[in-house]
Design an enzyme around this catalytic site. Structure first.
Site, PDB file in Angstrom:
ATOM      1  N   GLU A  93       0.826  -1.221   0.000  1.00  0.00           N
ATOM      2  CA  GLU A  93       0.000   0.000   0.000  1.00  0.00           C
ATOM      3  C   GLU A  93       0.856   1.266   0.000  1.00  0.00           C
ATOM      4  O   GLU A  93       0.648   2.183   0.800  1.00  0.00           O
ATOM      5  CB  GLU A  93      -0.946  -0.001   1.196  1.00  0.00           C
ATOM      6  CG  GLU A  93      -1.982  -1.110   1.119  1.00  0.00           C
ATOM      7  CD  GLU A  93      -3.082  -1.003   2.156  1.00  0.00           C
ATOM      8  OE1 GLU A  93      -2.855  -0.403   3.214  1.00  0.00           O
ATOM      9  OE2 GLU A  93      -4.187  -1.515   1.895  1.00  0.00           O
ATOM     10  N   GLU A 116      -6.039  -8.165  -0.906  1.00  0.00           N
ATOM     11  CA  GLU A 116      -6.760  -7.868   0.337  1.00  0.00           C
ATOM     12  C   GLU A 116      -8.161  -7.416  -0.002  1.00  0.00           C
ATOM     13  O   GLU A 116      -8.356  -6.622  -0.931  1.00  0.00           O
ATOM     14  CB  GLU A 116      -6.091  -6.737   1.140  1.00  0.00           C
ATOM     15  CG  GLU A 116      -4.778  -7.097   1.783  1.00  0.00           C
ATOM     16  CD  GLU A 116      -4.205  -5.954   2.625  1.00  0.00           C
ATOM     17  OE1 GLU A 116      -4.988  -5.147   3.174  1.00  0.00           O
ATOM     18  OE2 GLU A 116      -2.969  -5.878   2.724  1.00  0.00           O
TER      19      GLU A 116
HETATM   20  P1  P53 Z   1      -7.210  -2.372   9.411  1.00  0.00           P
HETATM   21  C1  P53 Z   1      -6.241   2.036   5.328  1.00  0.00           C
HETATM   22  C2  P53 Z   1      -7.022   1.927   4.198  1.00  0.00           C
HETATM   23  C3  P53 Z   1      -7.030   0.749   3.474  1.00  0.00           C
HETATM   24  C4  P53 Z   1      -6.249  -0.317   3.884  1.00  0.00           C
HETATM   25  O1  P53 Z   1      -6.946  -2.415   7.855  1.00  0.00           O
HETATM   26  C5  P53 Z   1      -5.451  -0.202   4.995  1.00  0.00           C
HETATM   27  C6  P53 Z   1      -5.439   0.961   5.723  1.00  0.00           C
HETATM   28  C7  P53 Z   1      -4.603   1.093   6.926  1.00  0.00           C
HETATM   29  O2  P53 Z   1      -5.360   0.877   8.083  1.00  0.00           O
HETATM   30  O3  P53 Z   1      -4.591  -1.174   5.406  1.00  0.00           O
HETATM   31  C8  P53 Z   1      -4.593  -2.477   4.856  1.00  0.00           C
HETATM   32  O4  P53 Z   1      -6.340  -3.405  10.025  1.00  0.00           O
HETATM   33  C9  P53 Z   1      -3.284  -3.108   5.225  1.00  0.00           C
HETATM   34  C10 P53 Z   1      -3.390  -4.170   6.276  1.00  0.00           C
HETATM   35  C11 P53 Z   1      -4.544  -3.837   7.185  1.00  0.00           C
HETATM   36  C12 P53 Z   1      -5.826  -3.929   6.366  1.00  0.00           C
HETATM   37  O5  P53 Z   1      -5.778  -3.053   5.266  1.00  0.00           O
HETATM   38  O6  P53 Z   1      -6.861  -0.983   9.823  1.00  0.00           O
HETATM   39  O7  P53 Z   1      -2.535  -3.584   4.129  1.00  0.00           O
HETATM   40  O8  P53 Z   1      -2.160  -4.276   6.939  1.00  0.00           O
HETATM   41  O9  P53 Z   1      -4.649  -4.638   8.323  1.00  0.00           O
HETATM   42  C13 P53 Z   1      -7.072  -3.627   7.158  1.00  0.00           C
HETATM   43  O10 P53 Z   1      -8.655  -2.704   9.595  1.00  0.00           O
END
Ligand code: P53
Length: 478
Positions: A178, A376
């Protein structure tokens, strides 16, 4: 091209990152990473970044879900679901505890040998991110993170060691997770997790962010080149957080504003894919008076190190409008995004938009014509254990089902070239954004709360059997 159905070798699986599940933060010679100095937050409050590890603070990543010691049992559960692949990251601090050493830490390398062997034993293809929010903390305090050009060599050394060591075990790689999150440079989270940058008062945050991003893009391109020399079969991708920004209305100003906001969030992809900076970003830097350290050598490296595929996360979409007087279409990611009244949001305010995934797959294809990999996607939610010990999570199934439907349409109707799908946090783990355990994404429940209490016992949620069926039917039974 297939008319119906996903490709036979479609990579179904799940995704995690080392710092969010491994724990064992000091085992096997591991050094302190940026994740080790972040406390727990809440849906409304950010995590604190402390100066080093401070006694009395709670750091959820230190133990996480102890995957470091329990990975064999967890991998068996992934195999039971029928995973074809498993995305994780290599904790940089297990290999180079401080980041600037010349020789790697053998014990760290051995851990990932064992982990990847365990994957392969189950016919699960490991998909590996090199830098996923876990930069050595020493590189922050001694060098200022990626604001320093020296970090290019440190990253490339780390990448080269991993490529050589795992060249017969890992085929799919990604360089920086990211990388474009740091477009949100007015908040502290993304610059710190992406780049190890801890701003001081008076810093020109935006300028420093663009400089760090440039060094990362060069580091990534160098790694891609070296990786292809080590094993020409490697598929090395970038990793972009795609949050489409829609115009709030069809007013021409809103349309153009959305386009300009998208450019500022996604120019990173253009550099990774095309090996050069688009004119709009160069013009923007000119207007802002930003003179970046970009050498001719850098530009050559960028050209030669373009990626093989685009890995991306997709959770939500946003909207934007043109504010009165903003005639230069300036964009501040921390303040300018607005709610989309046509979609609902999660308890953390993430707007749920399955069609946005089909839009994203088409948009990336139109822009870049490269294979795509959804590395993801998922729904962070509170789960309840019922009296009989089972966990029903129909909201999670519903979220994933609707997204998979749109993903299939993109492949079947639109001809998008898609490698695979790895939902985020296939086993409950520490949230990156808030540090909470109770923002759960998993098919597997882990008994642990936001304060660190719990037995760490694993339980299958209802979504576990559902996802197993999805994989078994190659996405036909949803
Ligand atoms: P969490 C922001 C926006 C989109 C994805 O996020 C993001 C974030 C950062 O928070 O992170 C990704 O755990 C990232 C993972 C993360 C996952 O999305 O805040 O690649 O490490 O855990 C979900 O709910």
């Amino acid at each position: 091209m297939n008319n119906k159905g996903l490709p036979k070798d479609f990579l179904w699986g799940g995704a995690v990152a080392a710092h969010q599940l491994e724990g064992a933060w000091q085992a096997g010679g591991k050094g302190i990473s940026v994740a080790d100095v972040m406390t727990v937050g809440s849906p409304k409050s950010h995590r604190k970044i402390t100066e080093g590890v401070i006694a009395g603070e709670y750091y959820p990543n230190h133990e996480a879900i102890d995957f470091y010691h329990q990975y064999k049992e967890d991998m068996a559960l992934f195999a039971e679901m029928g995973f074809k692949c498993f995305r994780t990251s290599i904790a940089w601090t297990r290999i180079f505890p401080k980041g600037d050493e010349l020789t790697p830490n053998e014990e760290g390398l051995k851990f990932y040998d064992a982990l990847f062997d365990e994957c392969l034993k189950h016919n699960i293809e490991p998909i590996v991110t090199l830098s996923h929010f876990e930069l050595p903390y020493h590189l922050v305090t001694q060098y200022g993170g990626f604001s320093n050009r020296k970090l290019i060599d440190f990253f490339v050394r780390f990448a080269e060691v991993c490529f050589k060591r795992y060249k017969n075990k890992v085929k799919y790689w990604m360089t920086f997770n990211e990388i474009n999150n740091q477009a949100n440079f007015n908040e502290d989270f993304a610059p710190f997790t992406n780049s190890g940058i801890f701003y001081k008062a008076g810093d020109n945050r935006e300028l420093i962010m663009y400089q760090a991003a440039h060094y990362e893009l060069v580091a990534s391109a160098k790694a891609v080149q070296i990786g292809h020399q080590i094993n020409p079969d490697f598929q090395i991708g970038c990793m972009i957080a795609v949050v489409p920004i829609y115009p709030e209305t069809c007013k021409p100003g809103d349309i153009l504003m959305a386009q300009k906001a998208m450019e500022r969030r996604y120019f990173f992809t253009d550099v990774h894919v095309h090996g050069s900076y688009p004119n709009y970003i160069k013009k923007y830097w000119q207007r802002k008076g930003f003179a970046l350290d970009i050498t001719n050598d850098d530009l050559n490296i960028l050209k030669k190190g373009t990626v093989d595929y685009i890995g991306f996360s997709y959770y939500m979409s946003y909207a934007i409008n043109k504010k009165a007087g903003n005639d230069t279409y300036d964009y501040n990611e921390s303040t300018d995004l607005v709610r989309n009244q046509y979609v609902k949001a999660s308890d953390w305010g993430w707007q749920i938009d399955p069609e946005g995934l089909r839009y994203t797959l088409n948009w990336l294809t139109d822009m870049y014509r490269l294979p795509l990999f959804i590395v993801e996607n998922g729904f962070g939610a509170y789960d309840q254990i019922k009296a009989d010990g089972t966990i029903d999570d129909p909201y999670r199934i519903e979220y994933l089902r609707e997204h998979i439907k749109q993903m299939k349409l993109a492949v079947e109707e639109d001809g998008v070239d898609l490698i695979g799908y790895t939902p985020w946090g296939c086993i409950d783990l520490v949230s990156a954004g808030t540090g909470e355990m109770e923002k759960r994404y998993g098919f597997i429940y882990v008994d642990k709360d936001n304060k660190g209490n719990g037995t760490l016992a694993r339980r299958r949620k209802a979504s576990f059997a559902w996802y197993r069926q999805v994989i078994l039917s190659n996405g036909e039974t949803l």
